[in-house]
Write an enzyme that holds these catalytic residues in place. Structure first.
Site, short mmCIF file in Angstrom:
data_model
loop_
_atom_site.label_atom_id
_atom_site.label_comp_id
_atom_site.label_asym_id
_atom_site.label_seq_id
_atom_site.Cartn_x
_atom_site.Cartn_y
_atom_site.Cartn_z
N TRP A 178 0.86 -1.19 0.00
CA TRP A 178 0.00 0.00 0.00
C TRP A 178 0.89 1.23 0.00
CZ3 TRP A 178 -4.70 -1.80 -0.84
CH2 TRP A 178 -5.73 -0.85 -0.99
N ASP A 179 0.28 2.41 0.01
CA ASP A 179 1.17 3.59 -0.04
C ASP A 179 1.83 3.86 1.31
OD1 ASP A 179 -1.11 4.65 1.10
OD2 ASP A 179 -1.41 6.22 -0.40
N TRP A 180 1.46 3.11 2.34
CA TRP A 180 2.15 3.22 3.64
C TRP A 180 2.77 1.90 4.07
CZ3 TRP A 180 -0.53 -0.62 5.57
CH2 TRP A 180 -1.89 -0.76 5.20
N ASN A 222 -13.87 0.77 0.78
CA ASN A 222 -13.11 2.01 0.87
C ASN A 222 -12.86 2.58 -0.53
OD1 ASN A 222 -11.11 3.99 2.14
ND2 ASN A 222 -9.80 2.92 0.68
N GLU A 223 -13.48 3.70 -0.82
CA GLU A 223 -13.17 4.55 -1.98
C GLU A 223 -13.50 3.95 -3.35
OE1 GLU A 223 -9.14 5.98 -1.45
OE2 GLU A 223 -9.79 7.40 0.08
N GLU A 237 -11.74 10.71 6.37
CA GLU A 237 -10.30 10.58 6.10
C GLU A 237 -9.74 11.91 5.69
OE1 GLU A 237 -8.51 7.97 3.22
OE2 GLU A 237 -9.63 6.25 3.95
#
Ligand code: BMA
Length: 888
Positions: free
Chosen positions: A194-196, A475-476, A572
């Site tokens: 993921w981006d984190w 999510n999204e 968020e």
């Protein structure tokens, strides 16, 4: 009558010390059974762990090192491409085998596997979120038995499914160093990166494995629904009974008892003949009516107590050899409604604010502003993601900073029962996304069948927790489809139909049927009811007049109070910072790694252009010369200052907007981290609080005097009051300081008032336009009876431009500790000779945290506490404490 109830209750409880009479369980965990783990060609053979997983087992065996170090995420990727077999040898006795039923229960299988018992294929699995119950009566033998679970590479499985059922996106961005098509498989979506976070496409038996032996039937679990009717709570308990996998009729007695306030109890017993379906599942319902006087309400953190009551349920079969099994759940009594109603009932209908619908949680009849953050899995390996000490540490930290809601984000997991128990205890409401995130999803038969079973099982397990506030389908994914994030516009209609099939036609009826106490939203963000009326994919899923929003803007001036768009509920928003050097040291291997240009730093930053945006925000407000000898160290520290100030500004803006826009929630992105890397988190991997988390304690305080500097130069004040009573007779002390002196140049008192549960805008303003804005700042202190509120500040110009701030002389003094619970608590005093910006204390390698940190020092003495589990001499601690601050 009362004595009678207590006697019966006592009897039930006495029998509940064991899980069941009649039922025996054979644990196949590696504590009792020996397991091996082997790769496809047999070149690696090591002890296996159950519960466990391939990465953790290879670490334990020394085949691979610390997976979170350096580049090990990529260097160990070969693991995820191999085929791994767990083999367990266990003994079964004659007595066990004489039971009519023998069920192998695999509580969590990650993910694609073939299960063989004594060389016979029993089943193929495809969903890590599902508990598999397999009939093994015919396959077991007395004496030694062999269970083999062969795991196929999840990367290969995802690719193969994608070849047949492609759904966008093709792959994660290259910066993630991730793997593709995770949306094809029912596995934690973040495990392919993921981006984190890094990719660790795990395999393994991540939860317990056991065999259950019994003759007729057992209580697997129960659902508890309750409704308030006049002065009573009607408690409806649905027991889920499991039996032999053939259609049959079973006679059972169900006993249910609940301990209420004082010594009171309620107890009910009923007999049933239940119809077990061919899959061995049956249900029996029993009701208990409770007078409202015998229980106290459960409230979210900060709004009241978290009263919890033990509910015991026992199911016994009737006949010659009755078998009993029991479950206990702690329940709380509260009502939660998500109110989407005409907004003009709350805000003026002649303004834009009055258009559209509200979006807020009404708990026990009161409209409550939800304060909190977003929860990502606490570990990248599923086998470590339910670890109790870490769960507790993180949830305690959330509760400590006044959070009342966490959103369990859709790229993660259904969390452990312990997680939800603690949320019940701490009063942290849970916005539970179902595990679908940032993708389009397939809707072929195999996928839909797995999803149905998975959602059913998990909603049944979780619905009775008082903390559960809302379910969200994904999510999204609505925003992604409308926004063409994955280049889907040419096939919009296909994707829209698939979206509706999955979240509306498949998942929604299951959730609504099993949990009719809590609302279901199709997506987050969404316009809620408005999205539904627009075919579930709204034209603008971020419409401020409806539903919840996610907002990220890395370019605007984010310390400016006038930057942010309005919303009914901010579920968020966030900004990145770097983890502290001490956390980074756990992963970085060489001194050269500690530079923004290093391969290591590039490798850890998954957000495209991430460092550039951090620098951009920093440059708008702080000054850091490129040739500073401590550039990297300062960059790390300033990134945390910048993140903390940005999220503070934005959160207070949302809290203030309760007044004009009826904004009713602020959940920033993200609470925690899975590795030592730049991310949006407020708590670093390992548990260290970033400056943001300390700031959260202030910006989420139940009562806060919150200023906003308007573009006209006017400073307006809000008295934020999250209490159920008004704030009367309060005074706000406004002080103007020059940067070079502890003595204010101006002070004035204003009276302040806020109704209960409000963001009371105060009827006056101050103007700073004509002052010399570079030389002064404003401090606000609330003085009110029995109300504690943090002080607050306005910095009229970007700090990089301020004049007069001097280099401080700071002395630290640590007092002897006191023992509080299992921690040592040290008073830490800092004495300074001048004003200090963002004074930041660190305790080197001693894990623990300060009660407050990141101070704006406006008095010579500040005092806080440092708590740690490890005892250390106060002199030693004093030597270890270092500090930083902002100065240019
Ligand atoms: C949102 C989240 C996460 C992501 C975060 C930061 O998209 O839902 O997917 O990590 O923003 O980019």
């Amino acid at each position: 009558m009362k004595t009678f109830a207590i006697v019966i209750f006592g009897l039930i409880f006495a029998q509940l010390n064991y899980t069941a009479s009649g039922l025996t369980k054979l644990s196949l965990s590696s504590k009792s059974v020996s397991w091996t783990l082997e790769n496809k060609n047999g070149t690696i053979k090591v002890p296996g762990s159950v519960p466990g997983g391939v990465y953790s087992d290879l670490i334990k065996a020394g085949v691979i090192g610390d997976i979170l170090k350096g580049f090990n995420d990529v260097l160990t990727r070969w693991v995820a491409y191999d085929t791994w077999t767990y083999t367990g040898m266990f003994n079964v006795t004659e007595e066990q085998l004489s039971s009519a039923v023998a069920h192998l229960v695999l509580h969590g299988v990650d993910t694609y596997s073939q299960i063989k018992l004594n060389d016979q294929v029993l089943h193929y699995t495809n969903d890590m979120f599902f508990r598999y119950v397999l009939d093994v009566k015919q396959h077991l033998k007395v004496g030694s038995n062999e269970l083999k679970v062969k795991f196929y590479s999840p990367i290969v499985a995802a690719k193969e499914r994608s070849d047949d059922h492609f759904t966008a996106p093709n792959c994660v961005p290259p910066e993630y160093n991730g793997e593709c098509h995770v949306n094809q498989i029912r596995k934690m979506q973040a495990s392919f990166a993921w981006d984190w976070g890094p990719a660790f496409p795990s395999v393994g038996l991540w939860k317990a494995v056991e065999i259950e032996f019994y003759d007729t039937a057992i209580l697997r679990t129960m659902m508890v629904h309750y409704v308030k009717r006049d002065k009573y709570w009607d408690l409806m308990i649905t027991t889920l009974i499991e039996s032999k996998m053939v259609a049959s009729q079973i006679n059972v007695t169900v006993n249910a008892g609940i301990k209420l306030e004082g010594d009171q109890t309620e107890h009910v017993q009923r007999m049933f003949t239940v119809n077990s379906r061919g899959d061995g599942h049956a249900e029996a319902r029993i009701n208990i009516t409770i007078s409202e006087n015998t229980v106290r309400l459960w409230w979210p953190n900060g709004y009241g107590d978290q009263a919890l009551y033990d509910l015991f349920v026992k199911v016994c079969t009737t006949g010659d050899r009755p078998e009993c099994s029991a479950r206990r759940k702690r329940i709380g009594f509260r009502t939660v409604k998500l109110i989407q109603a005409d907004a003009s009932t709350k805000v003026p209908n002649n303004s834009s604010a009055g258009h559209g619908l509200t979006f807020y949680f009404e708990v026990n009849g009161s409209p409550l502003f939800m304060k909190g953050s977003n929860w990502i899995p606490q570990h990248i390996l599923p086998e470590y993601s339910y670890e109790r000490s870490r769960t507790k540490q993180l949830l305690q930290a959330a509760a400590d900073v006044h959070m009342s809601m966490l959103r369990v984000w859709g790229g993660g997991l259904y969390e452990s029962d312990y997680f939800y128990q603690l949320c019940d205890q701490y009063g942290i409401m849970v916005w539970q996304d179902l595990p679908f995130a940032c993708s389009m999803y397939p809707v072929d038969q195999e996928f839909i069948t797995a999803v149905k079973l998975e959602v059913m099982q998990n909603v049944i397990e979780l619905q009775s927790h008082p903390c559960i506030a809302v379910w969200s389908g994904n999510n999204e994914n609505e925003a992604a489809l409308r926004g063409n994030w994955y280049k889907t516009s040419s096939e919009f209609n296909r994707y829209q139909a698939e979206y509706v099939k999955l979240y509306v036609e498949t998942i929604r009826p299951i959730v609504e049927d099993l949990d009719w106490m809590n609302p279901y939203l199709v997506s987050s963000p969404s316009n809620g009811l408005e999205s539904e009326s627009e075919g579930f994919i709204a034209l603008n899923p971020y419409d401020p007049h409806f539903g919840d929003t996610h907002y990220y803007n890395y370019i605007a001036d984010n310390w400016n109070d006038n930057t942010y768009p309005l919303t009914r509920f901010a579920s968020e928003y966030g900004f990145q910072s770097l983890p502290s050097l001490s956390t980074m040291r756990q992963a970085a291997e060489k001194p050269e790694d500690f530079s923004l240009q290093s391969e290591y730093s590039k490798h850890r930053q998954h957000s495209p252009n991430g460092y550039m945006f951090i620098e951009l925000q920093m440059d708008k407000r702080l000054k850091l010369e490129k040739n500073d000898t401590k550039y990297f160290e300062k960059f790390v520290f300033y990134s945390q200052v910048s993140q903390a100030m940005i999220i503070k500004t934005q959160t207070e803006y949302y809290r203030q907007s309760r007044d004009s826009w009826y904004t009713m929630g602020a959940l920033y992105w993200q609470l925690n981290d899975v590795w030592q890397a730049p991310s949006w988190s407020g708590i670093e991997y390992g548990g260290k609080w970033k400056m943001l988390h300390y700031f959260a304690k202030r910006f989420f305080a139940p009562v806060l005097i919150s200023p906003a500097l308007l573009s006209t130069g006017d400073v307006v004040l809000y008295l934020l009051n999250d209490r159920l009573v008004p704030i009367l007779n309060a005074t706000v002390l406004v002080q103007v300081y020059k940067w070079d002196s502890f003595t204010p140049v101006y002070s004035q008192n204003y009276s302040a008032y806020a109704p209960k549960l409000s963001a009371g805008r105060q009827p006056y303003k101050l103007n700073v336009k004509n002052t010399d804005m570079k030389t002064v700042f404003l401090k606000f202190t609330l003085i009110a009876d029995e109300v504690q509120a943090p002080v607050n500040f306005v910095f009229p110009t970007p700090l990089k431009e301020i004049e007069g701030l001097n280099k401080p002389n700071i002395k630290i003094h640590v007092h002897s500790p006191t023992k509080v619970g299992n921690e040592y608590r040290y008073q830490v005093e800092a004495v300074s000779d001048t004003i200090v910006l963002f004074l930041w204390l660190e305790a080197d390698d001693i894990s623990g945290h300060f009660e407050d940190n990141g101070f704006i020092v406006t008095e010579p003495n500040i005092s806080t506490y440092f708590s740690t589990k490890k005892h250390i001499e106060s002199k030693e601690l004093q030597k270890k404490i270092t500090y930083q601050y902002y100065l240019h």
